[in-house]
Every structure is written in structure tokens, then in C-alpha cells.
Design an enzyme around this catalytic site. Structure first.
Site, PDB file in Angstrom:
ATOM      1  CG  HIS A   1      -6.749   0.273  -0.872  1.00 52.33           C
ATOM      2  ND1 HIS A   1      -6.700  -0.688   0.106  1.00 52.33           N
ATOM      3  CD2 HIS A   1      -7.962   0.140  -1.453  1.00 52.33           C
ATOM      4  CE1 HIS A   1      -7.842  -1.364   0.128  1.00 52.33           C
ATOM      5  NE2 HIS A   1      -8.615  -0.887  -0.815  1.00 52.33           N
TER       6      HIS A   1
ATOM      7  CB  CYS B   1      -0.968  -0.005   1.171  1.00 47.94           C
ATOM      8  SG  CYS B   1      -0.177  -0.003   2.802  1.00 47.94           S
TER       9      CYS B   1
ATOM     10  CG  HIS C   1      -4.083  -0.123   4.308  1.00 47.00           C
ATOM     11  ND1 HIS C   1      -3.379  -0.979   3.491  1.00 47.00           N
ATOM     12  CD2 HIS C   1      -5.165   0.269   3.595  1.00 47.00           C
ATOM     13  CE1 HIS C   1      -4.025  -1.109   2.335  1.00 47.00           C
ATOM     14  NE2 HIS C   1      -5.110  -0.356   2.383  1.00 47.00           N
TER      15      HIS C   1
END
Length: 167
Positions: free
Chosen positions: A139, A75, A127
Site C-alpha cells: 500500500h 493509496c 485507505h
């Protein structure tokens, strides 16, 4: 002598039968409120065509921790490359550090290219995604690879810890 009916009478009867039978046919409506349709709508509403091309080029690339190429990407690597290639911004490589480089902004004020940060495993950011529009972001998902997702899903709302623009 046998009288023949004009041939056009048969055509008129055939057309009437077709018209009457079509009135009872079922009409199907395409449902445009599905998750995929909404994600496609978010993509089509992007202001930056370069961003659109970047996302479509990376969509589906599998997740790989520490990855930074088409063989696999994580990510923070995806956000790092996107911000650099589309906006000319150099971010730190790790999501926790990327969050420190962002000016906090309300989710309602996010603009295309802003970052959204999550904490799935505790208090620290672990994240990151890039905001698109209409509540959607892109993402690198650990299960689905690079994907456009709905930020309004409860699973994301519960773990969203920061959002904003790069300093």
C-alpha cells in the site's frame, strides 16, 4: 651435528592450533523472523513476476494525496494503477468507491491481488491496500510511501473493515 626437525611438523602444529581455536569461536545465526525478512519472503513468494516488478518499481515512492505518478501517489491511486496494469481491471479512483466494487471475502481466503480496506478516521473506508500472501499487503502509506506491510499487526487489524476481490 645438529638434527633438524622436518618442516612439516611445524605445519601440523599450526593446523592443530587453528582447529582448536576455531572450536571456541562464536557462531552467529541470521534471524529470519524480522519484519523486513518476512516482507521479503512474501515478495519472493508472489506468483506473478509482473506484480513483483511493479511493486519493486514503486517501493519507496512517497505518499502524496491525489498523486498518481512517481513524484507521489496515494493509496487508492496505487491500487488503481496496480489493478489496471497487472490484472487489467479498472477500479474507481477513490478508496471508498473501490470498496463498493469488491465482493466481500474472509481474510483467510484472500488471494494475491485482492484488496483490503481500512477505516482510520471513522466509519467510511479511507485507505486501501493490495493483498500479497502470508498476511502481507502492499500500500501507499502516508508516512512511509509505497511499502509491503504486515496485515496481522494490531494497528491494521483494528481498522480493517473489508477485504475481497474485484467484481
Amino acid at each position: 651435528m645438529i638434527k633438524r626437525k622436518p618442516q612439516y611438523a611445524y605445519w601440523i602444529i599450526l593446523i592443530c592450533v587453528l582447529i582448536l581455536s576455531s572450536c571456541g569461536s562464536r557462531k552467529y545465526i541470521v534471524k529470519s523472523d524480522t519484519k523486513a525478512a518476512k516482507a521479503a519472503d512474501a515478495m519472493s513468494n508472489l506468483k506473478s513476476k509482473q506484480l513483483y516488478r511493479f511493486i519493486t518499481d514503486w517501493t519507496g515512492v512517497r505518499y502524496r494525496f491525489g498523486g498518481l505518478d512517481k513524484n507521489g501517489i496515494d493509496c487508492s491511486g496505487f491500487a488503481f494503477l496496480l489493478e489496471r496494469e497487472i490484472y487489467g481491471i479498472t477500479l474507481p479512483r477513490i478508496s471508498r468507491d473501490q470498496a463498493k466494487a469488491v465482493n466481500k471475502k474472509s481474510i483467510d481466503n484472500l488471494k494475491e491481488g485482492d484488496l483490503v480496506f481500512f477505516s482510520f478516521g471513522g466509519n467510511d473506508v479511507d485507505h486501501v491496500g493490495v493483498y500479497l500472501n502470508n498476511g502481507f499487503f502492499v500500500h501507499a502509506s502516508t508516512n512511509r510511501g509505497v511499502i509491503v506491510d504486515d496485515l496481522n499487526l494490531p494497528a491494521y487489524q483494528k481498522v480493517l473493515v473489508k477485504s475481497g476481490s474485484v467484481n
